[in-house]
Write a protein that holds these residues in place. Structure first.
Motif: not given
Length: 991
Positions: A905-921
């Motif tokens: 799919g087309l990438v519309t958003c990348r997030q890396r919240p401080d709530t998770a240890s290194g995970v990227v959504f």
């Protein structure tokens, strides 16, 4: 063995002398203490930016700190000025302000006349002689008996000759000599970094810096035994004598609030009371609830005791201006817990609906002003800023600073260039790091020095909206300088510095959602108070996570939580806003809370009635900062002031540590009050979680109002809501392409920009959304508004636009009514630019040009307006994607938990919240909808290039289901961007 000599360093630069000093203020202070110095003077060049940090470090380690500055005038005249008392400090601060205000950002300009103006005000001067020694007599006469010759010996080949020459000057001029170090670093090992900083400052490699580099590491804080070998004893003794004359500390600064907000015949206390009572009557009529009235009395008494009335009156005045100007605004922060702020109209959160803890807001034991943040429409916030400048004048109002520091990428890039790497290679090396990379492994010299440079201040910028306002000249409190933005001035301290010294800061912040809400309500002819509360249909939409574009709950983490928490009332929204934060998540509070939502109220256990009163509204689980404070008071015996200090330590724990001192007190207090050790341990773990960022209930309540209003608009008026969001860009998580796609999925018909139909802004045409000319890339706002104001047009020539603007309109398909499809429009635009009055266009027939194919139209749409109203790009690629066994999002959502799947799919958003240890959504979009992809840290590190670089991202992974929430957990990533050909798409990442 002879005893070591006493010594005070009187000339020392920190890294707040940007690209000169190679040590933090705290490092210098701690090293001076370790070496046994009697005092240390921080004398950054025309700056006091590092003063508060040095002050705090000096108080902690117990060494005397002297404040001053180094200045240069007439190219060759260098002086170090020291503050002996409060008057001298004010004079130095005002001098720095005068120099900085005269120059462009980052520079200053001072003259001898400026120095003559501060003489006689307690300012002590050290002259650092250069080649020209003629100023000696002038310095002696101006700074009578308050000036010295600084003798700075750095083990050069001519130190003895230099010392003798200075002694001759001393005899001729009558200026006494004193030892000084011209310190640039706290330890000798920082010399290589200091060389790099010099190279960066000069814009050339270290190898080409020549004599601009210091020949050795002697400009560090040196052992006293070494100083005794270099300097005559009398010169060392004189440093201590001068230090003893300096008796100024930042603790002696006394902030005075503005006075002019109180009418004649009133005191600040009486006027605040009068406004509060009038506000309560406006809010509640003649029947103010007794609980609210008692709270108001309690708050007013505490405000009067601490003399904070002018602070509240100042914020009230700013808010009153905004409301009178039709600017939507809302207070938040601790203010939402205050009845006084509710009465004054600063906040819209009804205190009767909330559990208040005023000590979170104003503490008797805390000698500092309360914290009030006020959000204004982001497009009109400048009006508010200029109102503050206009009311108080540039001499009494300025924005707080933000210290811009080196991050990983910028540190690697600058060090690489300084050490001679070609610019392309340095950039490539820097791009190998992501913004979240906190530590650089020192595999080579570039990376070793880059790790040292990380966190160094690079320059001062302006705070997002923190205003400092004073009764008298602000420059006597803190230096003021020009900001990069015209019409703005900033002080040299940031918000943490201000908080440490207890100085008033009024936060005038910008919030895009307020702009969008106001514009949407204007479409409908409504006001915010007209939005009906507690609409079940709105909550049903929220429970389905149908929240693209909605304030706060539009992120992937929030959208994953919504179907599980299922908000059904306003207070549920308050919790929803706060629970998807590092504090509750790291503290392990989310799953217990969700479990308890399924229990009957009587089944929820509480260790005591006192704890039940604190935690009952959140089902026995602490979600908010205020609850942690209340627990400390009711269960561990903390006073309100001690509980507030705990809150402050929680906020700073991740950065500075310091929570450990409370651990034993909390556990001992709970044990003495009869609580089990397991309960005390659990509470302390949760407090550590809040150290990762806990959300105050007051913030959540203010934000929840905007969550509800924006959700109501999206559900009942999706076209108006989408148009308002588009007209308020840039803002939010989603780009216009995703907002329009979502609106169309909700049945909104969207029409393209068109010169004979579009305004500058997006508009509504009988319920249909018409894109405005603002969507056309490259078209200036003034030209777009002119075109919209003079429609209709009969031909492309009638537009009287430049060829550049006509090309932009043709590329966007906005000339359809005048010229036909894009190719014909480009032909017409090529011959229709602005002409001389007598140069009338000749009539000509349009050529027979074939219309663009569908794929070409989509590419042109994305290039010109950032979205397409045709088919989704992946619909055209579906056959190729099927050939690679890549399914669509609709198929994925039907797969059972644990299934293996491949999707693109087309990438519309990348997030890396401080709530998770290194995970990227990652959010991917295809013709059927959106997919949420979870990329765990090990895969992030292994496939960073694909993750951060791909615009069309392929994912192989497993399906994870939790009720209605579906994720694809990635096992491998693929970059299929080449399949897009010339199609350029964008994403909103890491915001």
């Amino acid at each position: 063995m002879a005893s070591l000599p006493d010594y005070a360093e009187l000339h020392c630069l920190s890294n707040f002398s940007f690209l000169r000093g190679a040590s933090h203020p705290g490092e210098l202070v701690e090293r001076a203490k370790a070496l046994g110095y009697r005092a240390l003077a921080l004398t950054d060049e025309c700056s006091l930016a590092g003063a508060v940090r040095a002050h705090q470090a000096a108080k902690e380690c117990g060494i005397k700190l002297i404040l001053g500055t180094e200045i240069k005038i007439e190219k060759s005249l260098k002086l170090v000025l020291l503050a002996s008392d409060r008057q001298a400090y004010g004079a130095i601060s005002s001098l720095i302000t005068a120099g900085r205000r005269r120059g462009k950002k980052g520079t200053y300009s001072l003259s001898r006349a400026d120095l003559e103006a501060v003489a006689g005000k307690g300012v002590l001067a050290l002259w650092v002689p250069g080649d020209d020694v003629s100023p000696a007599v002038w310095i002696r006469d101006v700074f009578e008996k308050q000036a010295w010759i600084a003798v700075e010996l750095h083990c050069g080949p001519n130190d003895a000759v230099k010392l003798k020459a200075l002694q001759e000057i001393e005899k001729r001029s009558g200026l006494p000599m004193v030892a000084a170090g011209d310190v640039h670093m706290h330890v000798r090992s920082r010399r290589r970094l200091q060389d790099v900083l010099t190279a960066v400052r000069l814009g050339r490699p270290v190898a080409d810096c020549g004599y601009a580099l210091y020949p050795n590491a002697e400009r560090s804080l040196r052992l006293r035994v070494r100083l005794a070998q270099l300097y005559p004893e009398a010169l060392l003794r004189e440093t201590v004598a001068i230090a003893e004359r300096c008796d100024f500390s930042l603790d002696s600064l006394r902030y005075e609030y503005p006075e002019e907000l109180v009418p004649p015949g009133e005191t600040p206390a009486s006027w605040l009371r009068r406004l509060t009572e009038a506000g309560l009557e406006r809010r509640f009529g003649k029947s103010t609830p007794e609980k609210v009235r008692q709270l108001a009395e309690h708050e007013l008494r505490l405000i009067a005791e601490l003399r904070y009335e002018p602070f509240f009156l100042t914020v009230h005045d700013v808010v009153a201006f905004a409301r009178a100007s039709g600017i939507l605004c809302q207070g938040r922060g601790s203010a939402a817990n205050s009845v006084v702020c509710y009465a004054l109209g600063i906040t819209e959160v009804d205190p009767a609906r909330m559990s208040m803890l005023f000590e979170r807001f104003v503490s008797r034991e805390r000698n500092e002003p309360p914290d009030i943040d006020v959000d204004f429409e982001h497009e009109r916030r400048e009006e508010v800023i200029q109102y503050v400048y206009g009311k108080y004048g540039r001499g009494r109002a300025a924005l707080a600073a933000t210290v811009i520091c080196y991050r990983t990428k910028s540190a690697v890039r600058d060090v690489g260039k300084a050490l001679g790497l070609p610019a392309e290679e340095a950039d490539r090396l820097a791009k190998g790091f992501a913004f979240w990379d906190q530590k650089i492994e020192p595999d080579n010299l570039v990376l070793e020095l880059a790790q040292m440079l990380r966190g160094f201040p690079r320059h001062l910028s302006q705070h997002v909206g923190g205003f400092v306002i004073s009764r008298g000249p602000l420059a006597e409190l803190v230096p003021v300088e020009n900001a990069a933005m015209p019409g703005r001035t900033v002080i040299q301290w940031d918000k943490d510095d201000l908080e440490a010294l207890g100085l008033l800061k009024v936060d005038v912040l910008a919030l895009g959602m307020l702009t969008a809400i106001r514009k949407a309500l204007n479409f409908l002819g409504l006001k915010m108070q007209d939005v009906p509360p507690e609409d079940p249909a709105v909550y049903a939409m929220i429970q389905k996570a149908d929240t693209v574009g909605v304030f706060q709950i539009e992120s992937r983490a929030q959208m994953s939580m919504l179907p599980r928490l299922r908000p059904a009332c306003f207070y549920d929204l308050v919790i929803e806003v706060a629970i998807v934060r590092p504090g509750p998540i790291q503290g392990g509070m989310v799953h217990p809370y969700l479990r308890r939502r399924k229990m009957d109220a009587g089944e929820i256990p509480y260790p005591s009635e006192a704890v039940r009163k604190v935690l009952e509204r959140t089902l026995g689980v602490p979600i908010f900062q205020e609850q942690v404070m209340q627990l400390a008071m009711v269960a561990a015996g903390f006073t309100p002031g001690e509980a507030d200090r705990l809150r402050r330590s929680m906020a700073a724990w991740k950065r500075t540590g310091g929570l450990e001192i409370y651990e034993q007190k909390i556990k001992d207090g709970m044990r003495q009050n009869g609580y089990r050790p397991e309960f005390a341990d659990a509470i302390y773990r949760q407090i550590l979680g809040f150290g990762e960022y806990g959300f105050p209930e007051s913030h959540s309540a203010s934000f929840a109002l905007l969550v509800y209003v924006s959700s109501w608009l999206k559900h009942h008026h999706p076209a108006a809501f989408c148009a308002a969001l588009l007209n308020s860009q840039p803002m939010g998580f989603y780009a216009p392409a995703q907002l329009v796609q979502d609106a169309r999925r909700h049945g909104v018909e969207v029409l393209p920009p068109e010169v004979n139909a579009s305004d500058w802004d997006c508009t509504l045409e009988k319920g249909t959304l018409r894109l405005g000319l603002r969507m056309v890339k490259g078209l200036a706002e003034a030209e777009g508004k002119r075109i919209a104001a003079h429609r209709p047009y009969g031909s492309v020539h009638d537009l009287n636009a430049s060829r550049k603007d006509l090309r932009c309109l043709a590329a966007a398909g906005a000339l359809q009514s005048l010229a036909g499809h894009r190719r014909l429009a480009h032909w017409a635009a090529a011959g229709a630019g602005r002409r001389a009055p007598l140069d009338a266009p000749a009539a000509e027939r349009l050529p027979q040009l074939a219309a663009p194919r569908e794929g070409e139209e989509i590419v042109a749409d994305y290039a010109s307006i950032g979205l397409t109203l045709g088919r989704h790009p992946l619909a055209l690629l579906r056959k190729n994607l099927d050939g690679k066994h890549l399914i669509d999002s609709k198929t994925l959502n039907r797969l059972p938990h644990g299934s293996r799947a491949r999707l693109a799919g087309l990438v519309t958003c990348r997030q890396r919240p401080d709530t998770a240890s290194g995970v990227v959504f990652v959010t991917l979009e295809d013709e059927a909808g959106c997919v949420n992809v979870v990329v765990w840290n090990h895969l992030v590190e292994r496939q960073k290039r694909e993750l951060l670089g791909a615009r069309l991202l392929g994912v192989a992974g497993s399906v994870e289901r939790d009720g209605e929430v579906v994720h694809l957990v990635a096992r491998r990533l693929y970059d299929y961007t080449a399949m897009l050909g010339p199609l350029m798409t964008g994403s909103r990442d890491f915001h």
